[in-house]
Design a protein around this motif. Structure first.
Motif, PDB file in Angstrom:
ATOM      1  N   SER A  82      23.076  42.295  40.761  1.00  0.00           N
ATOM      2  CA  SER A  82      23.319  43.403  41.692  1.00  0.00           C
ATOM      3  C   SER A  82      24.675  43.286  42.385  1.00  0.00           C
ATOM      4  CB  SER A  82      22.208  43.460  42.755  1.00  0.00           C
ATOM      5  OG  SER A  82      22.216  42.292  43.561  1.00  0.00           O
ATOM      6  N   ASN A  83      25.300  42.138  42.264  1.00  0.00           N
ATOM      7  CA  ASN A  83      26.612  41.907  42.866  1.00  0.00           C
ATOM      8  C   ASN A  83      27.693  42.338  41.877  1.00  0.00           C
ATOM      9  OD1 ASN A  83      29.003  40.840  43.942  1.00  0.00           O
ATOM     10  ND2 ASN A  83      27.960  39.081  44.833  1.00  0.00           N
ATOM     11  N   SER A  84      28.465  43.344  42.240  1.00  0.00           N
ATOM     12  CA  SER A  84      29.480  43.872  41.325  1.00  0.00           C
ATOM     13  C   SER A  84      30.557  42.843  40.995  1.00  0.00           C
ATOM     14  CB  SER A  84      30.137  45.125  41.921  1.00  0.00           C
ATOM     15  OG  SER A  84      30.838  44.816  43.110  1.00  0.00           O
ATOM     16  N   PHE A  85      30.711  41.846  41.844  1.00  0.00           N
ATOM     17  CA  PHE A  85      31.675  40.783  41.577  1.00  0.00           C
ATOM     18  C   PHE A  85      31.377  40.123  40.233  1.00  0.00           C
ATOM     19  CE2 PHE A  85      32.341  36.151  41.656  1.00  0.00           C
ATOM     20  CZ  PHE A  85      33.725  36.088  41.803  1.00  0.00           C
ATOM     21  N   PHE A  86      30.101  39.808  39.997  1.00  0.00           N
ATOM     22  CA  PHE A  86      29.737  39.127  38.760  1.00  0.00           C
ATOM     23  C   PHE A  86      29.829  40.057  37.547  1.00  0.00           C
ATOM     24  CE2 PHE A  86      27.576  36.392  41.915  1.00  0.00           C
ATOM     25  CZ  PHE A  86      28.236  35.215  41.618  1.00  0.00           C
ATOM     26  N   ALA A  87      29.640  41.349  37.769  1.00  0.00           N
ATOM     27  CA  ALA A  87      29.826  42.301  36.673  1.00  0.00           C
ATOM     28  C   ALA A  87      31.289  42.309  36.227  1.00  0.00           C
ATOM     29  CB  ALA A  87      29.395  43.694  37.116  1.00  0.00           C
ATOM     30  N   ARG A  88      32.194  42.222  37.191  1.00  0.00           N
ATOM     31  CA  ARG A  88      33.624  42.203  36.867  1.00  0.00           C
ATOM     32  C   ARG A  88      34.040  40.872  36.241  1.00  0.00           C
ATOM     33  NH1 ARG A  88      36.375  43.828  42.342  1.00  0.00           N
ATOM     34  NH2 ARG A  88      38.292  43.623  41.122  1.00  0.00           N
TER      35      ARG A  88
END
Length: 335
Positions: A73-79
């Motif tokens: 849910s953390n967009s940081f890890f998606a990036r």
């Protein structure tokens, strides 16, 4: 004929932890020479060998790397994952992604799967629960199977592995100093991640920048309702001039409290958060934030892993790289 023995059995015979045995076998400087000698002697006596199935599979590359993400849910890890995928493609590698959901038990299950020899290496951001309980035996097991491991983002762990993270401590020191150079002295900090390594580093940076101040305005809690109440006290009762937020949750709670209390940002309160640009720019007012360059982090993590796979690093020596952050000023730090 000498019988074979497992890592756990060795640890039991020596009355030490599995991680101590693994560290000793990997020549970790954390283990005393005396203990290391005891471990190696017993391992030799019992003909200890890493799992033979995994070793055989590792003789030929699979062309696959495993990535463990703690929180989808953390967009940081998606990036970060986006950067990893892009770099892996350059090396003709496939990425298998696992999500630990910040759970120690789930992380253990994932590591058990990865020791089967299905991947050439592992990129992992260690879960919050694992850090909180300091339970790292499953990570030492990966190393024991001679599987290259790169720890990313959450790197202040005493594990003998390659690591890449961002300058958490320095970033908060510089953000705090920014407020100080503008003549602000009542600078506060709010955190919902004070119990994990990156949160502790950010708090440390803040404290170093504020060391000449008698009173620090720091509030922490993993419970949103409790943290919101503490932030309200900072803003309304203590009347701080600026607030640094170590994570997404504390930043959002701070903006909410300011709205509810009719505190104007940035006129009455200035804010900086560790928050993604995707969210920061759409808040009202837009929130100044610390850019962690997650895609760059992901790219470099895969580069480090491939350097290890290609034998560019010496055995027993580990790479540790830091990606510099950038303080991005939007409306919430206007002077």
């Amino acid at each position: 004929m000498k019988s074979k023995i497992t890592l756990k059995e060795l640890a039991k015979l020596l009355n030490v932890s599995v991680s101590t045995v693994s560290k000793a076998l990997h020549d970790s400087p954390e283990i005393s020479p005396k203990t290391a000698e005891r471990v190696k002697e017993l391992a030799k006596l019992h003909n200890y060998r890493p799992n033979p199935v995994a070793v055989n599979l590792k003789k030929s590359k699979t062309g696959t790397i495993g990535v463990v993400i703690p929180n989808i849910s953390n967009s940081f890890f998606a990036r970060v994952l986006s950067g990893m995928e892009a770099e892996a493609q350059k090396h003709d590698q496939q990425v298998i992604t696992y999500i630990s959901n910040e759970s120690l038990e789930r992380e253990k299950q994932i590591c058990d799967l990865l020791t089967s020899g299905m991947v050439d290496g592992v990129l992992i951001a260690v879960s919050e629960e694992t850090q909180k309980k300091q339970a790292y035996d499953h990570l030492y097991a990966l190393l024991d199977y001679d599987i290259p491991v790169v720890i990313y983002d959450r790197i202040n762990l005493g594990l003998p592995a390659d690591k890449i993270g961002v300058d958490d401590e320095k970033s908060f020191y510089e953000a705090t100093q920014f407020f100080r150079t503008k003549g602000l002295h009542k600078v506060g900090l709010a955190s919902a991640i004070h119990h994990v390594g990156i949160g502790q580093l950010r708090i440390k940076g803040y404290e170093q920048a504020m060391q000449d101040e008698e009173n620090l305005h720091t509030v922490t809690s993993t419970k949103p309702v409790d943290l919101k109440s503490k932030i309200r006290n900072l803003i309304v009762s203590e009347k701080i001039e600026a607030l640094l937020c170590t994570d997404f949750e504390s930043a959002i709670l701070a903006t909410r409290v300011a709205y509810e209390e009719n505190i104007k940002i940035p006129e009455d309160l200035k804010l900086i958060g560790y928050i993604s640009r995707e969210v920061a720019q759409y808040l009202t007012p837009s929130l100044s934030y610390i850019e962690q360059h997650p895609q760059e982090l992901g790219i470099k993590a895969v580069e480090i892993l491939n350097n290890r796979l290609d034998g560019k690093y010496k055995t027993g020596e580990f790479e540790e790289k830091i990606v510099s952050t950038t303080l991005v000023h939007l409306e919430s730090t206007g002077f």
